[in-house]
Design a protein around this motif. Structure first.
Motif, PDB file in Angstrom:
ATOM      1  N   THR A  51      44.305  29.273  41.054  1.00  0.00           N
ATOM      2  CA  THR A  51      45.081  29.681  42.251  1.00  0.00           C
ATOM      3  C   THR A  51      44.922  31.115  42.048  1.00  0.00           C
ATOM      4  N   ALA A  52      44.311  31.996  43.011  1.00  0.00           N
ATOM      5  CA  ALA A  52      44.175  33.337  42.961  1.00  0.00           C
ATOM      6  C   ALA A  52      45.750  34.088  42.924  1.00  0.00           C
ATOM      7  N   ASP A  53      46.007  34.808  41.971  1.00  0.00           N
ATOM      8  CA  ASP A  53      47.436  35.309  41.831  1.00  0.00           C
ATOM      9  C   ASP A  53      47.425  36.786  42.093  1.00  0.00           C
ATOM     10  N   GLY A  54      46.409  37.623  41.915  1.00  0.00           N
ATOM     11  CA  GLY A  54      46.356  39.193  42.050  1.00  0.00           C
ATOM     12  C   GLY A  54      45.410  39.827  41.018  1.00  0.00           C
ATOM     13  N   VAL A  55      45.488  40.854  40.850  1.00  0.00           N
ATOM     14  CA  VAL A  55      44.797  41.918  39.925  1.00  0.00           C
ATOM     15  C   VAL A  55      45.555  42.038  38.739  1.00  0.00           C
ATOM     16  N   ALA A  56      44.824  41.921  37.490  1.00  0.00           N
ATOM     17  CA  ALA A  56      45.744  42.599  36.159  1.00  0.00           C
ATOM     18  C   ALA A  56      45.932  44.009  36.077  1.00  0.00           C
ATOM     19  N   ARG A  92      30.229  41.038  57.396  1.00  0.00           N
ATOM     20  CA  ARG A  92      31.436  41.500  58.332  1.00  0.00           C
ATOM     21  C   ARG A  92      31.742  40.293  59.134  1.00  0.00           C
ATOM     22  N   ALA A  93      30.774  39.424  59.492  1.00  0.00           N
ATOM     23  CA  ALA A  93      31.032  37.915  60.281  1.00  0.00           C
ATOM     24  C   ALA A  93      32.141  37.247  59.833  1.00  0.00           C
ATOM     25  N   GLU A  94      32.327  37.449  58.236  1.00  0.00           N
ATOM     26  CA  GLU A  94      33.440  36.485  57.745  1.00  0.00           C
ATOM     27  C   GLU A  94      34.811  37.011  57.677  1.00  0.00           C
ATOM     28  N   VAL A  95      34.712  38.183  58.029  1.00  0.00           N
ATOM     29  CA  VAL A  95      36.107  38.905  58.209  1.00  0.00           C
ATOM     30  C   VAL A  95      37.227  37.958  58.676  1.00  0.00           C
ATOM     31  N   GLY A  96      38.386  37.728  57.810  1.00  0.00           N
ATOM     32  CA  GLY A  96      39.336  36.649  58.456  1.00  0.00           C
ATOM     33  C   GLY A  96      39.096  35.239  57.710  1.00  0.00           C
ATOM     34  N   ASP A  97      38.190  34.984  57.166  1.00  0.00           N
ATOM     35  CA  ASP A  97      37.738  33.680  56.375  1.00  0.00           C
ATOM     36  C   ASP A  97      38.158  33.754  55.071  1.00  0.00           C
ATOM     37  N   ASN A  98      38.274  32.797  54.269  1.00  0.00           N
ATOM     38  CA  ASN A  98      38.625  32.641  53.021  1.00  0.00           C
ATOM     39  C   ASN A  98      37.314  33.071  52.236  1.00  0.00           C
ATOM     40  N   CYS A  99      37.448  33.702  50.977  1.00  0.00           N
ATOM     41  CA  CYS A  99      36.174  33.849  50.258  1.00  0.00           C
ATOM     42  C   CYS A  99      36.661  33.118  48.870  1.00  0.00           C
ATOM     43  N   TYR A 100      35.746  32.821  47.845  1.00  0.00           N
ATOM     44  CA  TYR A 100      35.749  32.219  46.852  1.00  0.00           C
ATOM     45  C   TYR A 100      35.374  32.915  45.546  1.00  0.00           C
ATOM     46  N   ILE A 101      36.055  32.459  44.280  1.00  0.00           N
ATOM     47  CA  ILE A 101      35.941  33.015  43.315  1.00  0.00           C
ATOM     48  C   ILE A 101      34.630  32.698  42.559  1.00  0.00           C
ATOM     49  N   VAL A 102      33.883  33.652  42.073  1.00  0.00           N
ATOM     50  CA  VAL A 102      32.707  33.761  41.124  1.00  0.00           C
ATOM     51  C   VAL A 102      33.012  33.832  39.735  1.00  0.00           C
ATOM     52  N   ASP A 103      33.772  35.007  39.770  1.00  0.00           N
ATOM     53  CA  ASP A 103      34.219  35.451  38.202  1.00  0.00           C
ATOM     54  C   ASP A 103      35.369  36.275  38.655  1.00  0.00           C
ATOM     55  N   ALA A 119      39.615  32.578  46.629  1.00  0.00           N
ATOM     56  CA  ALA A 119      39.969  33.923  46.068  1.00  0.00           C
ATOM     57  C   ALA A 119      41.191  34.495  46.902  1.00  0.00           C
ATOM     58  N   GLY A 120      41.012  34.401  48.293  1.00  0.00           N
ATOM     59  CA  GLY A 120      42.055  34.873  49.258  1.00  0.00           C
ATOM     60  C   GLY A 120      41.182  35.172  50.634  1.00  0.00           C
ATOM     61  N   LYS A 121      41.850  35.927  51.523  1.00  0.00           N
ATOM     62  CA  LYS A 121      41.265  36.096  52.868  1.00  0.00           C
ATOM     63  C   LYS A 121      40.383  37.356  52.728  1.00  0.00           C
ATOM     64  N   ILE A 122      39.294  37.569  53.483  1.00  0.00           N
ATOM     65  CA  ILE A 122      38.569  38.571  53.483  1.00  0.00           C
ATOM     66  C   ILE A 122      39.190  39.479  54.633  1.00  0.00           C
ATOM     67  N   ALA A 127      29.973  48.783  51.932  1.00  0.00           N
ATOM     68  CA  ALA A 127      28.816  48.742  51.066  1.00  0.00           C
ATOM     69  C   ALA A 127      29.179  48.578  49.809  1.00  0.00           C
ATOM     70  N   GLN A 128      30.411  49.246  49.411  1.00  0.00           N
ATOM     71  CA  GLN A 128      30.884  49.012  47.933  1.00  0.00           C
ATOM     72  C   GLN A 128      31.292  47.483  47.620  1.00  0.00           C
ATOM     73  N   GLY A 129      31.694  46.837  48.613  1.00  0.00           N
ATOM     74  CA  GLY A 129      32.120  45.261  48.246  1.00  0.00           C
ATOM     75  C   GLY A 129      32.978  44.586  49.173  1.00  0.00           C
ATOM     76  N   VAL A 130      33.934  43.961  48.895  1.00  0.00           N
ATOM     77  CA  VAL A 130      34.603  43.063  49.631  1.00  0.00           C
ATOM     78  C   VAL A 130      36.261  43.177  49.379  1.00  0.00           C
ATOM     79  N   TRP A 131      36.768  43.360  50.535  1.00  0.00           N
ATOM     80  CA  TRP A 131      38.208  43.592  50.400  1.00  0.00           C
ATOM     81  C   TRP A 131      38.966  42.348  50.741  1.00  0.00           C
ATOM     82  N   VAL A 132      39.598  41.997  49.959  1.00  0.00           N
ATOM     83  CA  VAL A 132      40.429  40.459  49.644  1.00  0.00           C
ATOM     84  C   VAL A 132      41.716  40.555  49.515  1.00  0.00           C
ATOM     85  N   ALA A 133      42.630  40.088  50.341  1.00  0.00           N
ATOM     86  CA  ALA A 133      44.097  39.983  50.235  1.00  0.00           C
ATOM     87  C   ALA A 133      44.118  38.453  49.226  1.00  0.00           C
ATOM     88  N   VAL A 134      44.841  39.186  48.175  1.00  0.00           N
ATOM     89  CA  VAL A 134      45.040  38.231  47.120  1.00  0.00           C
ATOM     90  C   VAL A 134      46.521  37.856  47.025  1.00  0.00           C
TER      91      VAL A 134
END
Length: 135
Positions: A51-56, A92-103, A119-122, A127-134
Motif C-alpha cells: 500500500t503506497a504510503d508516501g515519501v520518506a 497526459r491521457a492518464e491524468v486522473g487514473d491510478n498508476c502502479y509501483i515499479v520501484d 502507487a496513487g492517482k496521476i 518532461a521530468q516525470g509523473v506527479w502522483v498523489a500518494v
C-alpha cells in the motif's frame, strides 16, 4: 455511546507519520515508501501486497534489524516520480487514473499483468516525470 460532556479530541496534521520499518530493508530519503501486508514500511517495489504510503523524509537503514526496530518519517502528498519505460509510460491521457509501483522512484501506466500495487492517482505529467498523489 454519545458524548454527555466536552471532550478533548486529539488530532494529527494527516501529512506526516512515523512508521515502523520492515526487517532487513533500507529506505532512502525521497523514495516511495509503502506499507507491507503486515503494516511495516518498505521501499516501493513490484509486488501486489503493498500500500503506497508516501515519501520518506529521511534515510533509514534497518538492513540488520528486526521489523519495527527503527521508524521512518513518511510524508503524504503529491510527488514527482520517474516515468516507466516507453511501453508502459504514462501520458497526459492518464491524468486522473491510478498508476502502479515499479520501484521506489518509478511508476507505470499498468499493473504489469497483475504484478504491481497502486502507487496513487496521476495528477500531472511533464518532461521530468509523473506527479502522483500518494497516501
Amino acid at each position: 455511546m454519545a458524548l454527555a460532556a466536552e471532550r478533548g479530541t486529539k488530532s494529527r496534521d494527516g501529512k506526516t507519520f512515523s512508521r515502523p520499518v520492515a526487517a532487513a530493508v533500507k529506505i532512502y530519503q525521497g523514495g516511495l515508501t509503502c506499507l507491507s501486508a503486515t503494516g511495516y514500511a518498505t521501499p516501493g517495489a513490484v509486488a501486489t501486497t503493498l500500500t503506497a504510503d508516501g515519501v520518506a523524509l529521511e534515510t533509514v537503514d534497518n538492513s540488520a534489524g528486526a521489523a519495527g526496530a527503527l521508524n521512518v518519517e513518511v510524508e503524504k502528498g503529491v510527488f514527482q516520480f520517474k516515468n516507466s519505460a516507453a511501453a508502459d509510460a504514462i501520458t497526459r491521457a492518464e491524468v486522473g487514473d491510478n498508476c502502479y509501483i515499479v520501484d521506489d522512484e518509478t511508476v507505470a501506466k499498468t499493473d504489469g499483468a497483475a504484478t504491481r500495487s497502486i502507487a496513487g492517482k496521476i495528477v500531472d505529467v511533464d518532461a521530468q516525470g509523473v506527479w502522483v498523489a500518494v497516501g
